[in-house]
Design an enzyme around this catalytic site. Structure first.
Site, PDB file in Angstrom:
ATOM      1  N   ARG A 118       0.837  -1.196   0.000  1.00 38.77           N
ATOM      2  CA  ARG A 118       0.000   0.000   0.000  1.00 38.77           C
ATOM      3  C   ARG A 118       0.874   1.248   0.000  1.00 38.77           C
ATOM      4  NH1 ARG A 118      -4.830   2.221  -1.379  1.00 38.77           N
ATOM      5  NH2 ARG A 118      -6.090   2.995   0.376  1.00 38.77           N
ATOM      6  N   THR A 405      -9.303   0.120 -10.008  1.00 45.53           N
ATOM      7  CA  THR A 405      -8.463  -0.899  -9.393  1.00 45.53           C
ATOM      8  C   THR A 405      -8.443  -2.080 -10.344  1.00 45.53           C
ATOM      9  OG1 THR A 405      -9.147  -0.140  -7.201  1.00 45.53           O
ATOM     10  CG2 THR A 405      -8.232  -2.336  -7.291  1.00 45.53           C
ATOM     11  N   ASP A 445      -7.636   8.361   0.052  1.00 48.08           N
ATOM     12  CA  ASP A 445      -8.300   7.286   0.812  1.00 48.08           C
ATOM     13  C   ASP A 445      -8.213   7.519   2.320  1.00 48.08           C
ATOM     14  OD1 ASP A 445      -9.005   6.083  -1.504  1.00 48.08           O
ATOM     15  OD2 ASP A 445      -7.706   4.344  -1.313  1.00 48.08           O
ATOM     16  N   SER A 469      -7.913   0.697   3.142  1.00 41.05           N
ATOM     17  CA  SER A 469      -8.340   0.224   1.831  1.00 41.05           C
ATOM     18  C   SER A 469      -9.447  -0.806   1.989  1.00 41.05           C
ATOM     19  CB  SER A 469      -7.158  -0.403   1.084  1.00 41.05           C
ATOM     20  OG  SER A 469      -7.578  -1.035  -0.108  1.00 41.05           O
ATOM     21  N   GLY A 491     -13.298  -2.166  -7.742  1.00 34.04           N
ATOM     22  CA  GLY A 491     -14.587  -1.570  -7.423  1.00 34.04           C
ATOM     23  C   GLY A 491     -14.610  -0.658  -6.224  1.00 34.04           C
ATOM     24  N   GLY A 492     -13.455  -0.135  -5.798  1.00 31.84           N
ATOM     25  CA  GLY A 492     -13.435   0.842  -4.715  1.00 31.84           C
ATOM     26  C   GLY A 492     -14.090   0.346  -3.448  1.00 31.84           C
TER      27      GLY A 492
END
Length: 585
Positions: A118, A405, A445, A469, A491-492
Site C-alpha cells: 500500500r 483498481t 483514501d 483500503s 470496485g473501490g
C-alpha cells in the site's frame, strides 16, 4: 455482446434481469464523479483448465502471466509479469505508480502469507492535508487534482519482496513481456478509449496529453497502436538493477519533481521513496460453514469485513435463502451495513493505530451483531459495535475510495496461488504521468477530516502512514485444508460486497465461477442499498422499498476475477463488466 438488461443467471435461479433504467433515489456526491465508467457487458462462459490458470481484466495481462507459466515459472513469477503489464495496458486502474495487496499460497509448504504494498503518505504530511484555509475538507475533485494526493508507490517493492522469497525465474525475465509490448505497441481497447474520452482532467497533464491524445486534441482511436518507449526504458533499468532504481534513481527524482511542480504541489520527497518498504503480514482468516476464508488484514479492511459479513450471514442461515430473492438481498445488504460500520470506525494503518482485529473477528461478537438484523425491516444505517470502552469514542471516517483498481487471480501447476489487487485510486490516478506511467492519488483514501464531531478518526492523515483500503484479495480452503477458491475484485469501497456476492454464489448457490461473478451486483456500504442498474424486477425493488431499504440504483462497475478448484481441475471466471480474459492449460 449480450445486453446488460437481459443477462440470465442459471442453475435454477431463473431471474431474468429487468429491462429499463431505474433512477437512483439519492446519489451520494462521490458517485456523481463516476471515476471509472461502465463500458458495457459482454457474455462470458466459465473456462476450464487442468494445469494452470490466470484470470485478469485484460487479455495482455493474462497472457503475460500465462506465458511465464508456460516457460516454467510459478504463480509468483506469473503474478509479477501480469502486475507489471497492468501499467501498460490498463493504466486507468493500476501500475507501478500505485500500490496494492498480495495474498500468496505456497502449496508445497501449505503456507499462506500476505504482502502489503500500500502507498504511504509523505513523511511530513499532517492531519490537515486535505483541509482548506477555513479548516473545511476539500471537495474530492480539488483533493485528487492535487500534488498532495500522490503517495509513495508500493507496487514494485511488493513484487520484489514476493520474488525474493518465492520466485523461481530471474526477475529480469518477468519484465520482458511488458518491455516488448511497450516497444511494439498494443491496440487501444474500446474500454480504454472510452475512459480516456470521458475523463475531464487527463489532458491537463502534458505528458498524459502527449501519450493518450493526437496533436489536434482528439483521443487516439480504438485499435490504434499505443507505444510507450519511456515505460520500456524504465522497466529495462528495473530489470537490470531491481526496484532500487525506481526508488532511488532518476525515476525517483522525476516523481518528486512532478509532485513539487504540480500546480498544487505536494510534499513527497526522495527520502520518502528511498525509505519505503513493502511489508509481509499474517493474513486474517475465519470460518464460513465448512470453509476457511482468508484475506488481507489492516490497513485493508477487506479481510475483516468479508469474514464478518459471512459470519453474520451464516448465523442467519443465508444458505437456505433463494438466490437473488428479496430475503437474500435484504440479508446481504444488512450484513454489509454492520460490517462497514465497523470498518469505518476501527480500521486504519496498524503501525499507527491499535486495531481490534481479534475482537472484530470474535465469534460471539459476530453473533451479537447478527442478531441486530430484522427479517422484515432494514436498519438503514448501522452503528459500529462496541469492542472496547476505549475505542467506543472514536469518530467515523465517511471517506470512500473510488473504483479504479484491478485484480489478478493465478494458480500454477504445483497448486501455488496468487490473489493480488492493485490500484492507482481514481481513474488514471492523479492524472500525473511520469516516465510513461501514471502516479496514484491514494492519499485521498485517508479521511479528509481528522475528526468527526470532535472525535478522533483512526484513518486520519499522518506522516508515512498508509491509508485504509477495501481491497480484498481472498482465498478459500475446504474442510480438508485444500485450496478451493482464489478471488478478488476491483470496485473501490464496494469491493467487499462484490467478493462476498461471488463467493456466496459458488459456495451457497452452486453456481460456477463465471455465473457467480455475473450475478447482479448489490449490497450496502452502510449507506443506501446499492443495486446494479437494470438487474432487478420492479416487484423486487418495490418489496425492498416497503422494507425500508433506501435504494441507490447505478452502474456498479466491479472487476471480479476468480478461480474455483476441484478434483477435475481449475474453473475460471472474469467480470463481464470489463474486458477480462481467463487463460490456462
Amino acid at each position: 455482446m449480450i445486453p446488460h438488461q437481459f443477462i440470465k443467471v442459471g442453475l435454477g435461479i431463473g431471474l431474468i434481469l429487468f429491462q429499463g433504467c431505474v433512477q437512483a433515489e439519492r446519489l451520494s456526491p462521490i458517485m456523481d464523479l463516476m471515476p471509472e465508467q461502465s463500458s458495457g457487458i459482454k457474455n462470458k462462459n466459465v473456462v476450464y483448465a487442468k494445469q494452470h490458470m490466470v484470470a485478469s481484466a485484460n487479455y495482455y495481462i493474462s497472457k503475460a502471466g500465462e506465458d511465464i507459466l508456460q516457460a516454467g515459472g510459478n504463480a509468483v513469477d506469473a503474478g509479477i509479469a501480469s502486475a507489471v503489464m497492468v501499467t501498460l495496458v490498463e493504466p486507468q486502474s493500476a501500475g507501478i505508480g500505485g500500490g496494492g495487496f498480495i495474498l500468496y499460497y505456497n502449496a508445497q509448504k501449505n503456507v499462506l502469507t500476505s504482502i502489503d504494498g500500500r502507498e504511504s503518505a509523505a513523511s511530513t504530511a499532517m492531519p490537515d492535508l486535505f483541509l482548506n484555509e477555513l479548516g473545511q475538507p476539500l471537495s474530492y475533485p480539488d483533493a485528487v487534482n492535487n500534488g498532495k494526493s500522490i503517495g509513495t508507490p508500493g507496487t514494485l517493492r511488493a513484487l520484489e519482496l514476493l520474488h525474493q522469497q518465492y520466485g523461481k525465474l530471474p526477475w529480469a525475465e518477468l519484465l520482458q513481456p511488458t518491455i516488448q509490448l511497450a516497444e511494439k505497441g498494443f491496440p487501444i481497447s474500446p474500454r480504454l478509449h472510452q475512459l480516456i474520452q470521458g475523463d475531464p482532467f487527463l489532458a491537463k497533464n502534458k505528458n498524459a496529453r502527449d501519450y493518450f491524445y493526437r496533436d489536434n486534441g482528439d483521443v487516439k482511436a480504438i485499435g490504434e497502436l499505443l507505444k510507450n518507449p519511456q515505460l520500456a526504458q524504465v522497466l529495462k533499468q528495473i530489470a537490470k538493477e531491481g526496484a532500487q532504481s525506481f526508488y532511488e534513481g532518476q525515476v525517483a527524482r522525476d516523481i518528486v519533481t512532478a509532485v513539487e511542480q504540480h500546480p498544487r504541489p505536494g510534499k513527497l520527497s526522495l527520502v520518502d521513496l528511498k525509505s519505503y518498504k513493502a511489508l509481509q503480514r499474517d493474513p486474517v482468516c475465519g470460518k464460513y460453514r465448512s470453509w476457511k476464508v482468508c484475506g488481507m488484514g489492516p490497513p485493508s479492511s477487506g479481510g475483516i469485513a468479508l469474514i464478518q459479513m459471512l459470519g453474520i450471514l451464516e448465523n442467519n442461515q443465508f444458505n437456505r435463502l433463494a438466490p437473488m430473492s428479496v430475503a437474500s438481498i435484504h440479508y446481504l445488504s444488512e450484513a454489509g451495513r454492520l460490517a462497514y460500520a465497523d470498518r469505518d470506525q476501527y480500521i486504519a494503518d496498524p503501525a499507527f493505530e491499535k486495531i481490534p482485529v481479534s475482537q472484530l473477528l470474535d465469534s460471539n461478537y459476530i453473533l451479537q451483531r447478527s442478531r441486530l438484523i430484522q427479517s422484515d425491516q432494514s436498519m438503514k444505517r448501522a452503528s459500529a459495535g462496541v469492542v472496547s470502552p476505549a475505542l467506543s469514542t472514536l469518530g467515523i471516517d465517511q471517506n470512500s475510495e473510488l473504483p479504479s483498481t484491478t485484480h489478478i487471480s493465478i494458480v500454477d501447476r504445483q497448486g501455488n496461488a496468487i490473489s493480488m489487487t492493485f490500484s492507482v485510486a481514481a481513474a488514471f490516478g492523479s492524472r500525473v504521468m511520469v516516465d510513461g506511467f501514471l502516479l496514484n492519488n491514494e492519499m485521498t483514501d485517508f479521511s479528509f477530516s481528522p475528526v468527526d464531531q470532535g472525535k478522533y478518526v483512526l484513518n486520519q492523515v499522518a506522516g508515512s502512514k498508509r491509508p485504509r483500503s477495501t481491497m480484498s484479495p481472498t482465498m478459500v480452503f475446504n474442510q480438508d485444508g485444500k485450496l478451493t477458491m482464489v478471488i478478488g475484485s476491483a470496485g473501490g469501497p464496494a469491493i467487499i460486497n462484490y467478493v462476498a456476492k461471488s463467493l456466496l454464489g459458488v459456495l451457497d448457490w452452486g453456481l460456477d465461477m463465471q455465473q457467480a461473478i455475473t450475478l447482479p451486483n448489490l449490497g450496502s456500504r452502510n449507506q443506501e442499498t446499492d443495486i446494479e442498474t437494470g438487474t432487478l424486477t420492479p416487484a423486487i425493488l418495490d418489496r425492498l422499498k416497503s422494507m425500508g431499504h433506501p435504494l441507490r440504483i447505478w452502474e456498479m462497475n466491479s472487476g471480479t476475477q476468480g478461480i474455483f478448484i476441484d478434483q477435475m481441475g481449475l474453473w475460471g471466471g472474469v467480470d463481464p463488466r470489463r474486458e477480462g480474459v481467463v487463460l490456462g492449460r
